[in-house]
Design a protein around this motif. Structure first.
Motif, mmCIF file in Angstrom:
data_model
loop_
_atom_site.group_PDB
_atom_site.id
_atom_site.type_symbol
_atom_site.label_atom_id
_atom_site.label_comp_id
_atom_site.label_asym_id
_atom_site.label_seq_id
_atom_site.Cartn_x
_atom_site.Cartn_y
_atom_site.Cartn_z
ATOM 1 N N GLY A 96 47.991 41.958 53.568
ATOM 2 C CA GLY A 96 48.142 42.008 52.113
ATOM 3 C C GLY A 96 46.791 42.131 51.442
ATOM 4 O O GLY A 96 45.767 42.318 52.086
ATOM 5 N N LYS A 97 46.806 41.994 50.140
ATOM 6 C CA LYS A 97 45.589 42.143 49.348
ATOM 7 C C LYS A 97 45.015 40.779 48.994
ATOM 8 O O LYS A 97 45.743 39.841 48.672
ATOM 9 C CB LYS A 97 45.882 42.941 48.090
ATOM 10 C CG LYS A 97 46.310 44.369 48.392
ATOM 11 C CD LYS A 97 46.163 45.236 47.183
ATOM 12 C CE LYS A 97 46.543 46.672 47.480
ATOM 13 N NZ LYS A 97 45.687 47.324 48.419
ATOM 14 N N LEU A 98 43.678 40.697 49.049
ATOM 15 C CA LEU A 98 42.945 39.503 48.656
ATOM 16 C C LEU A 98 42.054 39.875 47.480
ATOM 17 O O LEU A 98 41.378 40.909 47.507
ATOM 18 C CB LEU A 98 42.088 38.984 49.808
ATOM 19 C CG LEU A 98 42.786 38.797 51.154
ATOM 20 C CD1 LEU A 98 41.769 38.451 52.230
ATOM 21 C CD2 LEU A 98 43.851 37.732 51.053
ATOM 22 N N LYS A 99 42.056 39.053 46.448
ATOM 23 C CA LYS A 99 41.250 39.334 45.258
ATOM 24 C C LYS A 99 40.046 38.403 45.243
ATOM 25 O O LYS A 99 40.190 37.184 45.368
ATOM 26 C CB LYS A 99 42.099 39.138 44.004
ATOM 27 C CG LYS A 99 41.362 39.493 42.723
ATOM 28 C CD LYS A 99 42.307 39.566 41.536
ATOM 29 C CE LYS A 99 42.429 38.221 40.902
ATOM 30 N NZ LYS A 99 43.131 38.215 39.625
ATOM 31 N N LEU A 116 33.689 40.138 37.521
ATOM 32 C CA LEU A 116 33.678 41.254 38.472
ATOM 33 C C LEU A 116 34.765 41.000 39.499
ATOM 34 O O LEU A 116 34.884 39.884 40.006
ATOM 35 C CB LEU A 116 32.322 41.350 39.163
ATOM 36 C CG LEU A 116 31.103 41.508 38.261
ATOM 37 C CD1 LEU A 116 29.828 41.436 39.081
ATOM 38 C CD2 LEU A 116 31.178 42.817 37.508
ATOM 39 N N VAL A 117 35.555 42.022 39.816
ATOM 40 C CA VAL A 117 36.683 41.847 40.723
ATOM 41 C C VAL A 117 36.635 42.915 41.812
ATOM 42 O O VAL A 117 36.424 44.093 41.522
ATOM 43 C CB VAL A 117 38.030 41.922 39.968
ATOM 44 C CG1 VAL A 117 39.196 41.767 40.926
ATOM 45 C CG2 VAL A 117 38.097 40.881 38.872
ATOM 46 N N GLU A 118 36.820 42.481 43.051
ATOM 47 C CA GLU A 118 36.960 43.388 44.197
ATOM 48 C C GLU A 118 38.232 43.000 44.938
ATOM 49 O O GLU A 118 38.594 41.830 44.986
ATOM 50 C CB GLU A 118 35.771 43.277 45.152
ATOM 51 C CG GLU A 118 34.477 43.837 44.629
ATOM 52 C CD GLU A 118 34.438 45.349 44.600
ATOM 53 O OE1 GLU A 118 35.158 45.981 45.394
ATOM 54 O OE2 GLU A 118 33.688 45.892 43.775
ATOM 55 N N THR A 119 38.883 43.996 45.536
ATOM 56 C CA THR A 119 40.094 43.753 46.311
ATOM 57 C C THR A 119 39.834 44.098 47.767
ATOM 58 O O THR A 119 39.231 45.128 48.070
ATOM 59 C CB THR A 119 41.268 44.602 45.775
ATOM 60 O OG1 THR A 119 41.459 44.271 44.401
ATOM 61 C CG2 THR A 119 42.540 44.315 46.525
ATOM 62 N N GLU A 152 46.879 37.574 46.743
ATOM 63 C CA GLU A 152 47.646 38.177 45.660
ATOM 64 C C GLU A 152 49.152 37.973 45.806
ATOM 65 O O GLU A 152 49.868 37.974 44.819
ATOM 66 C CB GLU A 152 47.315 39.666 45.530
ATOM 67 C CG GLU A 152 45.933 39.890 44.955
ATOM 68 C CD GLU A 152 45.714 41.287 44.448
ATOM 69 O OE1 GLU A 152 46.547 42.181 44.719
ATOM 70 O OE2 GLU A 152 44.698 41.499 43.764
ATOM 71 N N ASP A 153 49.645 37.776 47.025
ATOM 72 C CA ASP A 153 51.076 37.572 47.244
ATOM 73 C C ASP A 153 51.421 36.115 46.921
ATOM 74 O O ASP A 153 50.994 35.200 47.627
ATOM 75 C CB ASP A 153 51.433 37.898 48.700
ATOM 76 C CG ASP A 153 52.916 37.792 48.993
ATOM 77 O OD1 ASP A 153 53.678 37.348 48.110
ATOM 78 O OD2 ASP A 153 53.318 38.159 50.106
ATOM 79 N N PRO A 154 52.211 35.849 45.855
ATOM 80 C CA PRO A 154 52.511 34.461 45.483
ATOM 81 C C PRO A 154 53.391 33.724 46.490
ATOM 82 O O PRO A 154 53.453 32.501 46.473
ATOM 83 C CB PRO A 154 53.219 34.591 44.134
ATOM 84 C CG PRO A 154 53.740 35.981 44.102
ATOM 85 C CD PRO A 154 52.831 36.817 44.955
#
Length: 194
Positions: A96-99, A116-119, A152-154
């Motif tokens: 999955g995605k990590l923020k 600042l945000v990176e995925t 990101e996945d709740p």
């Protein structure tokens, strides 16, 4: 975890006749500091002191996303970039995605810069990721940047959410850098440096 420490203590005790009858070692089996403890266990065996290892814990690591370390530029001039490098440790998370976010502290007298945000696209294996940022430092003084990592996945629960952020201190000098560039002739390198 250094399994040599209890074995060394047993070796010291076994040097006096009749004091150490055996060693019961309660461990998760994760010796991860220094040289392997096999030499000490062999020495205890030669002295007739048995070592009984009792394994504790689960063979499956807990679900955890951690900001293991943050490093970067500690001093910059105003209106220049500070480099921030965060190392994430990911254990037992599904793909999955990590923020990853870098935030400036809130000040009552002025608006803070946008975060600042990176995925990161996590593939599901246990591993580390390195995420790099360039943070424009526009306010003079000491800035405490906070790096936070989120799943990101709740539906996925992090077992240890308290290790999901770390801080980094950047000292921002109000001056501007003054550089004198001297060359015998205006070459490409001179133009690049200027």
């Amino acid at each position: 975890t250094d399994l040599k420490i209890p074995l060394d203590a047993a070796l010291e005790g076994s040097s006096r006749e009749g004091e150490t009858l055996g060693v019961v070692l309660l461990t998760d089996g994760q010796h991860n500091w220094g040289a392997a403890p096999a030499a000490r266990a062999t020495e205890l065996g030669k002295r007739g002191v048995p070592v009984y290892a009792v394994a504790l814990g689960s063979s499956v690591p807990p679900t955890d996303l951690a900001v293991a370390s943050v490093k970067g530029t500690s001093t910059v001039f105003k209106d220049t970039d500070a480099f921030v490098e965060a190392r994430l440790l990911v254990n037992n998370l599904p793909p999955g995605k990590l923020k990853v976010t870098v935030r400036w502290p809130e000040r009552p007298d002025e608006k803070s810069p946008d975060p600042l945000v990176e995925t990161v696209d996590h593939d599901g294996s246990t591993q580390t990721y390195t995420v790099r940022f360039q943070a424009r430092m526009s306010r003079p003084g000491t800035e405490v940047l906070t790096v936070t990592a989120e799943i990101e996945d709740p539906s996925v629960k992090d077992r240890f959410p308290e290790n999901n952020s770390r801080e980094m201190v950047v000292n921002v000098a109000p001056d501007k850098a003054k550089v004198l560039v001297i060359d015998g002739e205006p070459r490409w390198e001179y133009h690049y440096l200027a």
